[in-house]
Design a protein around this motif. Structure first.
Motif, PDB file in Angstrom:
ATOM      1  N   GLU A 153      25.500  24.215 -16.587  1.00 37.60           N
ATOM      2  CA  GLU A 153      24.320  23.881 -17.387  1.00 37.60           C
ATOM      3  C   GLU A 153      23.963  25.031 -18.326  1.00 37.60           C
ATOM      4  O   GLU A 153      23.656  24.832 -19.503  1.00 37.60           O
ATOM      5  CB  GLU A 153      23.128  23.586 -16.466  1.00 37.60           C
ATOM      6  CG  GLU A 153      23.295  22.360 -15.595  1.00 37.60           C
ATOM      7  CD  GLU A 153      22.914  21.086 -16.309  1.00 37.60           C
ATOM      8  OE1 GLU A 153      22.394  21.171 -17.435  1.00 37.60           O
ATOM      9  OE2 GLU A 153      23.137  20.004 -15.739  1.00 37.60           O
TER      10      GLU A 153
ATOM     11  N   SER B 262      22.698  21.432 -21.827  1.00 37.28           N
ATOM     12  CA  SER B 262      22.505  20.031 -21.472  1.00 37.28           C
ATOM     13  C   SER B 262      21.194  19.544 -22.045  1.00 37.28           C
ATOM     14  O   SER B 262      20.286  20.327 -22.298  1.00 37.28           O
ATOM     15  CB  SER B 262      22.490  19.846 -19.949  1.00 37.28           C
ATOM     16  OG  SER B 262      21.347  20.449 -19.390  1.00 37.28           O
ATOM     17  N   GLY B 263      21.114  18.245 -22.244  1.00 39.62           N
ATOM     18  CA  GLY B 263      19.869  17.652 -22.702  1.00 39.62           C
ATOM     19  C   GLY B 263      19.752  17.632 -24.210  1.00 39.62           C
ATOM     20  O   GLY B 263      20.551  18.212 -24.935  1.00 39.62           O
ATOM     21  N   PRO B 264      18.716  16.961 -24.714  1.00 36.93           N
ATOM     22  CA  PRO B 264      18.517  16.829 -26.157  1.00 36.93           C
ATOM     23  C   PRO B 264      18.367  18.187 -26.829  1.00 36.93           C
ATOM     24  O   PRO B 264      17.679  19.069 -26.335  1.00 36.93           O
ATOM     25  CB  PRO B 264      17.208  16.022 -26.255  1.00 36.93           C
ATOM     26  CG  PRO B 264      17.072  15.339 -24.935  1.00 36.93           C
ATOM     27  CD  PRO B 264      17.697  16.257 -23.933  1.00 36.93           C
TER      28      PRO B 264
ATOM     29  N   LEU C  13      26.288  19.278 -23.126  1.00 38.25           N
ATOM     30  CA  LEU C  13      26.546  18.140 -22.260  1.00 38.25           C
ATOM     31  C   LEU C  13      25.385  17.154 -22.278  1.00 38.25           C
ATOM     32  O   LEU C  13      24.249  17.507 -22.588  1.00 38.25           O
ATOM     33  CB  LEU C  13      26.765  18.633 -20.830  1.00 38.25           C
ATOM     34  CG  LEU C  13      27.855  19.684 -20.628  1.00 38.25           C
ATOM     35  CD1 LEU C  13      27.858  20.139 -19.183  1.00 38.25           C
ATOM     36  CD2 LEU C  13      29.210  19.130 -21.018  1.00 38.25           C
ATOM     37  N   LYS C  14      25.693  15.929 -21.893  1.00 37.89           N
ATOM     38  CA  LYS C  14      24.627  14.957 -21.700  1.00 37.89           C
ATOM     39  C   LYS C  14      23.829  15.342 -20.459  1.00 37.89           C
ATOM     40  O   LYS C  14      24.311  16.044 -19.580  1.00 37.89           O
ATOM     41  CB  LYS C  14      25.212  13.556 -21.521  1.00 37.89           C
ATOM     42  CG  LYS C  14      25.893  13.007 -22.772  1.00 37.89           C
ATOM     43  CD  LYS C  14      26.435  11.605 -22.505  1.00 37.89           C
ATOM     44  CE  LYS C  14      27.113  11.049 -23.746  1.00 37.89           C
ATOM     45  NZ  LYS C  14      27.683   9.691 -23.501  1.00 37.89           N
ATOM     46  N   GLU C  15      22.609  14.857 -20.397  1.00 38.23           N
ATOM     47  CA  GLU C  15      21.775  15.142 -19.236  1.00 38.23           C
ATOM     48  C   GLU C  15      22.449  14.607 -17.979  1.00 38.23           C
ATOM     49  O   GLU C  15      23.067  13.542 -17.986  1.00 38.23           O
ATOM     50  CB  GLU C  15      20.400  14.506 -19.417  1.00 38.23           C
ATOM     51  CG  GLU C  15      19.367  15.014 -18.446  1.00 38.23           C
ATOM     52  CD  GLU C  15      17.956  14.649 -18.859  1.00 38.23           C
ATOM     53  OE1 GLU C  15      17.079  14.699 -17.991  1.00 38.23           O
ATOM     54  OE2 GLU C  15      17.749  14.313 -20.044  1.00 38.23           O
ATOM     55  N   GLU C  16      22.339  15.346 -16.899  1.00 38.38           N
ATOM     56  CA  GLU C  16      23.046  14.989 -15.669  1.00 38.38           C
ATOM     57  C   GLU C  16      22.513  13.687 -15.081  1.00 38.38           C
ATOM     58  O   GLU C  16      21.301  13.472 -14.982  1.00 38.38           O
ATOM     59  CB  GLU C  16      22.904  16.105 -14.632  1.00 38.38           C
ATOM     60  CG  GLU C  16      23.692  15.845 -13.362  1.00 38.38           C
ATOM     61  CD  GLU C  16      23.610  16.984 -12.361  1.00 38.38           C
ATOM     62  OE1 GLU C  16      24.431  17.005 -11.433  1.00 38.38           O
ATOM     63  OE2 GLU C  16      22.722  17.843 -12.521  1.00 38.38           O
ATOM     64  N   ASN C  17      23.435  12.816 -14.682  1.00 37.68           N
ATOM     65  CA  ASN C  17      23.058  11.591 -13.984  1.00 37.68           C
ATOM     66  C   ASN C  17      22.611  11.922 -12.565  1.00 37.68           C
ATOM     67  O   ASN C  17      23.103  12.868 -11.950  1.00 37.68           O
ATOM     68  CB  ASN C  17      24.241  10.617 -13.922  1.00 37.68           C
ATOM     69  CG  ASN C  17      24.611  10.080 -15.290  1.00 37.68           C
ATOM     70  OD1 ASN C  17      23.741   9.846 -16.126  1.00 37.68           O
ATOM     71  ND2 ASN C  17      25.904   9.894 -15.526  1.00 37.68           N
TER      72      ASN C  17
ATOM     73  N   SER D 138      29.395  16.034 -14.493  1.00 38.55           N
ATOM     74  CA  SER D 138      30.165  15.404 -15.556  1.00 38.55           C
ATOM     75  C   SER D 138      30.225  16.341 -16.760  1.00 38.55           C
ATOM     76  O   SER D 138      29.234  16.985 -17.121  1.00 38.55           O
ATOM     77  CB  SER D 138      29.518  14.080 -15.963  1.00 38.55           C
ATOM     78  OG  SER D 138      30.107  13.584 -17.149  1.00 38.55           O
TER      79      SER D 138
ATOM     80  N   GLY E  39      31.462  15.108 -19.742  1.00 40.77           N
ATOM     81  CA  GLY E  39      31.503  14.255 -20.923  1.00 40.77           C
ATOM     82  C   GLY E  39      32.785  13.462 -21.035  1.00 40.77           C
ATOM     83  O   GLY E  39      33.729  13.634 -20.298  1.00 40.77           O
TER      84      GLY E  39
END
Length: 640
Positions: free
Chosen positions: A434, A439-441, A446-450, A638, A640
């Motif tokens: 992270e 992560s995050g907008p 990376l996309k925000e963690e699921n 993840s 991506g």
């Protein structure tokens, strides 16, 4: 934490109902009621065994946690505020706000006079060293004067004329490491309790011995030229006790700042000219995660950064400045040990151990790119391995099975092996990913963690699309729960050495299908070898999970255990059938995971899982498909 024996701490005042706490009487002197307006003094007071006497603190006080979790009496009141929110502003924005306030003669902090009156302190610890770091001495004196006189404004209270605040105000302003040790004795003397004075002597002796251990560990090694940045936009060279700490750690300070002198601004071009061998970055008030983020931003925005020798050699370290450098208190000892580890390497870190060199306090910034959008050949897997390879090296871990429900049916009817929680080493893996990749907008990473990867599990099998005879009925779900319960009991009866999953490496993979049965690439990173083994009988060192980790996993398990009627709709929700795991994708995907292979999973546990699969197949012929043995894994994050 010990408590002084000479007096029992009085309960914090609730205001008018305890006016006697502020009144002058002929009775024996009351127990001290302390307000600490410095995070460092709060730590010192707690080390002295005075935790229960603290009735007020600042909005920045956050350590030790026990002070705010105490149950013997209410936690201390927060009596300060600030208009500066450092976590919503960049370093340059914070600097502009601070400079503007100082130019206009305004304080960055405010005191809640009403709260002060209500808690009726007998001692207030403050400072006059730095108007940027905490409430200044003049502000405290002014607030007390208003309260004493019952004046107008924020200092005015609601009590009657018999209630007047007349605390002893003590200004603490150490500028060197030696003076910092003296503050333990000053604080103990001010409180006037014998046990506190004794503790002050014990603690300072312990710190001196620790510093000598660090000096000895660095003795005889080369003394590299080191830069310590307490701010980097604009650059400020650390002052006061920082030169002392670097000297103890076996370094030559590259900046012309002597022990006890204030921090100084350094122009970018002058910093480049200094060209230190090592760069240590510990911004005042920031923890490690924010420091890593800001350092990576510095690398992106300053063209000269990549030309620095320390950057090219990988000798840049982000430090937890808030905990170990900005506060002149007991943890300067660990801050000095961290400096020595950064400068002299992992062998020194091992020699000093966690007590003197906590691994959570620093992280190496490896040369290269970490985030999307920086260059065209960005590879999340390669960047992940680089981030996880940074010093301090990560330790092996053990995934310990959930203590009551290691087997259960997750959403969409997926059968999983669930663990108690992520142990610290794997939490650190996730955190580094992270921090370094973002992560995050707005992070460009990376996309925000699921939520699915926030609790640790290994997916064993999923409902088969082709042989799914309608939805799972409540009766069938009850049968599945009985099977899970019966086989969970068998697994939990195993000795720990036959049930713990040993984690000696983590992997960054690019896959064609998310079951990881078809991979395009896999890079393994061995975790730091240890004298202890994560396959021994006692794995507590490797498997301990925080309460937060256990609670997160338990919240998932509770859904399954509470009410099958309401849970049935989640089991029958569309998605996550076996084909969704095995369908190959042109784009594929990337993830960081722990593979639960033959080396990681004990044979006894593997046999139990084989029996579980067999019984499920007997009860539900053709309904479930099982993941390939070589693909079993626990996802960390993840990519991506």
């Amino acid at each position: 934490m010990t408590t002084a024996n000479e007096a029992s701490p009085s309960e914090p005042s609730g205001g008018r109902g305890e006016s006697s706490a502020c009144s002058s009487t002929s009775s024996p002197p009351p127990s001290p009621r302390i307000v600490s307006l410095l995070p460092s003094i709060t730590e010192i007071l707690c080390e002295l065994g005075l935790e229960d006497y603290i009735v007020g603190v600042t909005h920045c006080c956050d350590y030790p946690p026990s002070l705010f979790e105490r149950t013997s009496r209410p936690p201390p009141r927060v009596v300060t505020r600030s208009d500066v929110d450092p976590y919503s502003m960049s370093q340059s924005e914070i600097n502009e706000r601070v400079c503007g306030s100082l130019r206009n003669g305004q304080s960055l902090y405010g005191l809640n006079g009403t709260a002060l009156r209500e808690i009726c302190p007998t001692i207030i610890f403050t400072q006059s060293l730095c108007d940027v770091c905490a409430v200044s001495y003049p502000v405290v004196i002014d607030a007390c004067a208003k309260l004493l006189g019952g004046g107008e404004g924020e200092g005015e209270g609601d009590g009657d004329d018999g209630e007047r605040l007349n605390p002893k105000v003590i200004s603490m302003e150490p500028t060197t490491l030696k003076e910092t040790l003296r503050t333990f004795h000053v604080a103990a003397e001010a409180v006037g309790l014998t046990d506190a004075a004794r503790r002050a002597e014990e603690i300072t002796s312990h710190i001196r011995a620790g510093l000598e251990t660090i000096r000895n560990a660095a003795d005889g090694r080369p003394r590299p030229r080191v830069a310590f940045l307490e701010w980097h936009d604009p650059i400020f060279a650390g002052g006061h006790w920082i030169p002392d700490m670097l000297d103890m750690a076996g370094a030559e300070y590259v900046f012309p700042v002597k022990s006890g002198e204030r921090s100084v601004g350094v122009a970018d071009e002058h910093f480049v000219e200094f060209d230190p061998d090592f760069i240590l970055i510990g911004p005042c008030g920031f923890g490690l995660e924010r420091t890593v983020k800001d350092t990576l931003q510095l690398a992106r925005t300053k063209p000269w950064w990549k030309e620095m020798s320390a950057v090219r050699e990988g000798n840049v370290y982000a430090l937890d400045g808030n905990s170990y450098y900005a506060r002149p208190g007991p943890r300067l000892l660990q801050g000095t040990g961290i400096m020595a580890a950064c400068i002299h390497g992992e062998e020194t870190a091992k020699e000093l151990g966690e007590e003197l060199c906590p691994t959570e306090g620093y992280c190496q910034i490896m040369p290269g790119k970490y985030r999307h959008g920086i260059d065209d050949d960005f590879d999340p897997c390669r960047a992940t391995i680089k981030a996880l390879s940074a010093v301090p090296l990560l330790s092996p871990a053990v995934l310990r099975l959930h203590p009551s429900t290691p087997l259960f049916v997750a959403w969409n009817g997926v059968l999983v092996l669930v663990y108690e929680g992520f142990p610290p080493s794997l939490v650190q893996c996730k955190r580094r990913i992270e921090m370094f990749l973002g992560s995050g907008p707005g992070e460009g990473g990376l996309k925000e963690e699921n939520f699915g990867s926030k609790w640790p599990k290994t997916t064993l099998g999923a409902l088969d699309d082709d042989n799914n005879e309608g939805k799972v009925s409540l009766e069938e779900l009850t049968t599945l729960r009985d099977l899970c319960a019966r086989h969970s009991s068998r697994i939990l009866s195993l000795p720990r050495r036959d049930a713990d999953v040993a984690v000696r490496s983590v992997s960054a993979v690019e896959y064609e299908c998310r079951s990881l049965e078809k991979l395009r690439s896999r890079t393994d990173l061995d975790l730091l070898p240890s004298t202890a083994s994560p396959s021994s009988d006692d794995n507590d060192e490797f498997s301990f999970c925080s309460a937060e980790e256990r609670e997160r996993t338990q919240s998932v398990v509770d859904e399954w255990n509470d009410d099958l009627d309401s849970y049935l709709s989640k089991v029958n929700a569309p998605g996550s059938r076996i084909q969704s795991y095995r369908d190959a994708s042109t784009a594929g995907g990337r993830t960081c995971a722990v593979f639960v292979d033959d080396d990681a999973m004990p044979s006894a546990l593997r046999r139990c899982l084989g029996e579980f699969r067999r019984d499920v197949d007997v009860a539900f012929p053709g309904r479930y498909s099982w993941m390939g043995e070589g693909s079993l894994h626990c996802t960390l994050r993840s990519l991506g």
